[in-house]
Design a protein around this motif. Structure first.
Motif, PDB file in Angstrom:
ATOM      1  N   ASN A  20      -9.232  -0.306   5.782  1.00 42.11           N
ATOM      2  CA  ASN A  20     -10.423   0.761   6.285  1.00 42.11           C
ATOM      3  C   ASN A  20     -10.212   2.224   6.385  1.00 42.11           C
ATOM      4  O   ASN A  20      -9.660   2.366   7.344  1.00 42.11           O
ATOM      5  CB  ASN A  20     -10.903   0.005   7.297  1.00 42.11           C
ATOM      6  N   GLY A  21     -10.381   2.798   5.346  1.00 40.30           N
ATOM      7  CA  GLY A  21     -10.480   4.115   5.605  1.00 40.30           C
ATOM      8  C   GLY A  21      -9.145   4.944   5.562  1.00 40.30           C
ATOM      9  O   GLY A  21      -8.263   4.414   5.663  1.00 40.30           O
ATOM     10  N   PHE A  22      -9.273   6.404   5.343  1.00 43.13           N
ATOM     11  CA  PHE A  22      -8.004   7.027   5.415  1.00 43.13           C
ATOM     12  C   PHE A  22      -8.235   8.459   5.978  1.00 43.13           C
ATOM     13  O   PHE A  22      -9.604   8.879   6.060  1.00 43.13           O
ATOM     14  CB  PHE A  22      -7.422   7.161   4.026  1.00 43.13           C
ATOM     15  N   HIS A  23      -7.370   9.107   6.378  1.00 41.96           N
ATOM     16  CA  HIS A  23      -7.320  10.424   7.023  1.00 41.96           C
ATOM     17  C   HIS A  23      -6.260  11.416   6.408  1.00 41.96           C
ATOM     18  O   HIS A  23      -4.851  10.663   6.585  1.00 41.96           O
ATOM     19  CB  HIS A  23      -7.320  10.576   8.593  1.00 41.96           C
TER      20      HIS A  23
ATOM     21  N   THR B 151       7.016   7.911   2.978  1.00 43.22           N
ATOM     22  CA  THR B 151       5.785   7.062   2.970  1.00 43.22           C
ATOM     23  C   THR B 151       6.091   5.855   3.565  1.00 43.22           C
ATOM     24  O   THR B 151       7.183   5.199   3.247  1.00 43.22           O
ATOM     25  CB  THR B 151       4.998   6.869   1.952  1.00 43.22           C
ATOM     26  N   GLU B 152       5.500   5.348   4.536  1.00 43.39           N
ATOM     27  CA  GLU B 152       5.555   3.715   4.950  1.00 43.39           C
ATOM     28  C   GLU B 152       4.397   2.876   4.814  1.00 43.39           C
ATOM     29  O   GLU B 152       3.236   3.205   4.725  1.00 43.39           O
ATOM     30  CB  GLU B 152       5.789   3.770   6.484  1.00 43.39           C
ATOM     31  N   PHE B 153       4.561   1.855   3.691  1.00 47.78           N
ATOM     32  CA  PHE B 153       3.536   0.789   3.518  1.00 47.78           C
ATOM     33  C   PHE B 153       3.864  -0.461   4.374  1.00 47.78           C
ATOM     34  O   PHE B 153       4.947  -1.083   4.611  1.00 47.78           O
ATOM     35  CB  PHE B 153       3.731   0.579   1.763  1.00 47.78           C
ATOM     36  N   GLY B 154       2.630  -0.501   5.283  1.00 49.86           N
ATOM     37  CA  GLY B 154       2.799  -1.586   6.267  1.00 49.86           C
ATOM     38  C   GLY B 154       1.688  -3.014   6.097  1.00 49.86           C
ATOM     39  O   GLY B 154       0.720  -2.652   4.979  1.00 49.86           O
TER      40      GLY B 154
ATOM     41  N   ASP C 296      -5.340   0.826  10.068  1.00 48.83           N
ATOM     42  CA  ASP C 296      -4.816   0.850  11.561  1.00 48.83           C
ATOM     43  C   ASP C 296      -3.795   1.849  11.731  1.00 48.83           C
ATOM     44  O   ASP C 296      -3.697   2.129  12.872  1.00 48.83           O
ATOM     45  CB  ASP C 296      -4.788  -0.529  11.810  1.00 48.83           C
ATOM     46  N   MET C 297      -2.957   1.958  10.718  1.00 50.25           N
ATOM     47  CA  MET C 297      -1.791   3.031  10.795  1.00 50.25           C
ATOM     48  C   MET C 297      -2.277   4.309  11.400  1.00 50.25           C
ATOM     49  O   MET C 297      -1.558   5.272  12.049  1.00 50.25           O
ATOM     50  CB  MET C 297      -1.100   3.167   9.615  1.00 50.25           C
ATOM     51  N   CYS C 298      -3.552   4.701  11.138  1.00 48.01           N
ATOM     52  CA  CYS C 298      -4.194   5.834  11.654  1.00 48.01           C
ATOM     53  C   CYS C 298      -4.148   5.938  13.346  1.00 48.01           C
ATOM     54  O   CYS C 298      -4.362   6.940  13.827  1.00 48.01           O
ATOM     55  CB  CYS C 298      -5.568   6.108  11.117  1.00 48.01           C
ATOM     56  N   GLU C 299      -3.988   4.647  13.869  1.00 48.91           N
ATOM     57  CA  GLU C 299      -4.345   4.539  15.392  1.00 48.91           C
ATOM     58  C   GLU C 299      -2.713   4.505  15.908  1.00 48.91           C
ATOM     59  O   GLU C 299      -2.583   4.625  17.146  1.00 48.91           O
ATOM     60  CB  GLU C 299      -4.910   3.404  15.822  1.00 48.91           C
ATOM     61  N   LYS C 300      -1.604   4.580  15.124  1.00 46.72           N
ATOM     62  CA  LYS C 300      -0.309   4.537  15.653  1.00 46.72           C
ATOM     63  C   LYS C 300       0.336   6.000  15.763  1.00 46.72           C
ATOM     64  O   LYS C 300      -0.049   6.843  15.066  1.00 46.72           O
ATOM     65  CB  LYS C 300       0.649   3.452  14.965  1.00 46.72           C
TER      66      LYS C 300
ATOM     67  N   SER D  72      -0.542  -3.284   8.103  1.00 47.09           N
ATOM     68  CA  SER D  72      -1.874  -2.566   8.876  1.00 47.09           C
ATOM     69  C   SER D  72      -2.228  -1.452   8.058  1.00 47.09           C
ATOM     70  O   SER D  72      -3.334  -0.631   8.812  1.00 47.09           O
ATOM     71  CB  SER D  72      -1.768  -2.601  10.345  1.00 47.09           C
ATOM     72  N   GLY D  73      -1.664  -0.903   7.089  1.00 45.79           N
ATOM     73  CA  GLY D  73      -1.993   0.505   6.593  1.00 45.79           C
ATOM     74  C   GLY D  73      -0.687   0.854   5.979  1.00 45.79           C
ATOM     75  O   GLY D  73       0.274   0.356   5.694  1.00 45.79           O
ATOM     76  N   GLY D  74      -0.748   2.506   6.050  1.00 44.96           N
ATOM     77  CA  GLY D  74       0.260   3.218   5.860  1.00 44.96           C
ATOM     78  C   GLY D  74       0.338   4.467   6.498  1.00 44.96           C
ATOM     79  O   GLY D  74      -0.583   5.013   7.039  1.00 44.96           O
ATOM     80  N   LYS D  75       1.246   5.377   6.232  1.00 48.06           N
ATOM     81  CA  LYS D  75       1.460   6.679   6.679  1.00 48.06           C
ATOM     82  C   LYS D  75       2.442   7.460   5.576  1.00 48.06           C
ATOM     83  O   LYS D  75       3.057   7.021   4.932  1.00 48.06           O
ATOM     84  CB  LYS D  75       1.761   7.038   8.018  1.00 48.06           C
ATOM     85  N   ALA D  76       1.977   8.738   5.418  1.00 46.24           N
ATOM     86  CA  ALA D  76       2.834   9.496   4.509  1.00 46.24           C
ATOM     87  C   ALA D  76       3.135  11.059   5.187  1.00 46.24           C
ATOM     88  O   ALA D  76       1.983  11.367   5.718  1.00 46.24           O
ATOM     89  CB  ALA D  76       2.160   9.689   3.120  1.00 46.24           C
ATOM     90  N   LYS D  77       4.067  11.655   5.039  1.00 43.31           N
ATOM     91  CA  LYS D  77       4.388  13.048   5.676  1.00 43.31           C
ATOM     92  C   LYS D  77       5.210  13.812   5.013  1.00 43.31           C
ATOM     93  O   LYS D  77       6.162  13.275   4.595  1.00 43.31           O
ATOM     94  CB  LYS D  77       5.067  12.730   7.201  1.00 43.31           C
ATOM     95  N   ALA D  78       4.597  14.911   4.486  1.00 43.57           N
ATOM     96  CA  ALA D  78       5.703  16.036   3.696  1.00 43.57           C
ATOM     97  C   ALA D  78       6.662  16.386   4.760  1.00 43.57           C
ATOM     98  O   ALA D  78       6.687  16.480   5.898  1.00 43.57           O
ATOM     99  CB  ALA D  78       4.920  17.408   3.525  1.00 43.57           C
TER     100      ALA D  78
END
Length: 403
Positions: free
Chosen positions: A379-382, A104-107, A399-403, A109-115
């Motif tokens: 704002n939001g998650f997916h 997981t990355e915490f930034g 905003d990490m959903c846009e990267k 502009s947001g964050g992302k996680a991946k199995a």
């Protein structure tokens, strides 16, 4: 609460108190500040058979996490952008369980996680050693994430590494709903890479520990206790943790997928693969030092462990059966701290980036702190979950959903 040499470790002590106290989760963590810039972090432990009771917990997602977290720059705050990689298990009903590694990355502009689904039995509690590594790229401020010495992802929103002690590396165990969980002993071994590309243990005086349940004893009995011990008086050798449950632990459930793949042979990118596999099983914390060519390979290549890179296994399925949309909606709402009514779940295909074909695509536009509350909202998650097992696959927020 237990701290290592607090008079000499006020900064790590403060970080541990700030990061892990006053939270609904249960922690047995170490917080280390090497006192110099870090360019890599490394940890290893075995896939232990985490077990959950079979009590129905409809309003709680019971979770286990054992992870390595690296914060490259803490100049402004201990809560600055960071990267986390580790092993996770979850109970979502009486018998439905998931288990496996992710990063997981915490930034800003947001964050992302991946199995993490590649490698030899990543999602099987078979006692096998696995390695977790973070390596700063040769240029820029971003980091590669490596699992069993192969790159599985890269960050996009980390801060620059600067001189001084303005960074931190943590490792340990986190539980939510600890009373439902039994965790056998986990031996966390950790190192950092300095500016000379040398892997070293952190000095104990630069490490603090925090344990938010009392030590198990005749006065403090399971499930409201845990065991934790930091080994070595001078340097961080091992952080050993376990969390017993009052009832006997459930037997680990088996995986119906393929067994361990055959070990790779010969030399690959300067690394003797047979020697690497033997080291991974016996002393993975010494592989970078003991296996000729491995440290150089990790610095210069994305893949150094052929056995792990060629053995992609299906995600572990416990409590087989189709995951229900409503259950996934509730889990996602709980994980991202949003009202369940704001969450939408639709059936979708996984695409080439996911290890399963059918998934639940879960979205919300509601303000969320992401997968960890750092005082920021986005704002939001997916997120995506396996439609078959309910296993978490990947997510993004802000905003990490846009990267």
């Amino acid at each position: 609460m237990n701290f290592a040499t607090p008079a000499q470790a006020s900064a790590p002590q403060f970080a541990c108190e700030l990061m892990y106290s006053g939270n609904i989760a249960t922690y047995a963590m170490t917080c280390s500040e090497p006192g110099e810039p870090m360019f890599g972090g490394f940890a290893t432990w075995r896939n232990v058979p985490v077990a959950f009771d079979q009590v129905d917990t409809p309003n709680t997602t019971v979770t286990f996490s054992n992870y390595l977290r690296l914060t490259p720059n803490t100049e402004a705050s201990p809560f600055e952008n960071n990267i986390e990689v580790g092993l996770y298990a979850e109970k979502t009903g009486k018998t439905t369980q998931t288990y496996g590694p992710r990063w997981t990355e915490f930034g800003n502009s947001g964050g992302k996680a991946k199995a993490i689904t590649v490698g030899v039995n990543p999602s099987v509690p078979d006692g096998r050693n696995h390695t977790y590594m973070l390596m700063r790229k040769s240029s820029g401020d971003q980091w590669d994430v490596l699992y069993d010495f192969n790159t599985v992802g890269s960050t996009t929103d980390q801060l620059e590494v600067i001189p001084g002690s303005t960074n931190r590396i943590d490792t340990g165990m986190e539980l939510l709903g600890h009373q439902h969980t039994d965790v056998p002993q986990i031996a966390n071994r950790m190192q950092f890479m300095d500016g000379n590309n040398t892997w070293r243990q952190v000095a104990t005086q630069n490490t603090a520990t925090i344990v938010t349940l009392p030590s198990c004893s005749t006065a403090n009995k399971p499930p409201n206790c845990l065991n934790a011990k930091l080994t070595d008086a001078t340097s961080f050798s091992q952080w050993t943790v376990s969390k017993p449950r009052k009832a006997a632990a459930l037997a680990p459930q088996s995986n119906d997928g393929p067994g361990v793949s055959p070990e790779a042979k010969g030399i690959y990118r300067g690394v003797d693969q047979a020697e690497l596999q033997a080291c991974l099983e016996e002393a993975p914390d010494r592989c970078l030092e003991d296996v000729p060519g491995l440290a150089e390979c990790v610095r210069n290549h994305r893949v150094c462990n052929v056995s792990a890179s060629t053995s992609e296994l299906p995600i572990m399925r416990r409590g087989m059966g189709e995951a229900k949309a409503e259950s996934v909606r509730q889990r996602a709402a709980s994980a991202f701290g949003v009202p369940v009514g704001s969450v939408e779940a639709t059936a979708a295909t996984g695409g080439s980036s996911l290890p399963v074909e059918e998934v639940w695509s879960v979205k919300s536009t509601h303000s969320t702190p992401g997968l960890r509350d750092t005082g920021k909202t986005f704002n939001g998650f997916h997120a995506s979950y396996s439609a078959q097992s309910g296993e978490f696959l990947e997510a993004c927020w802000g905003d990490m959903c846009e990267k």
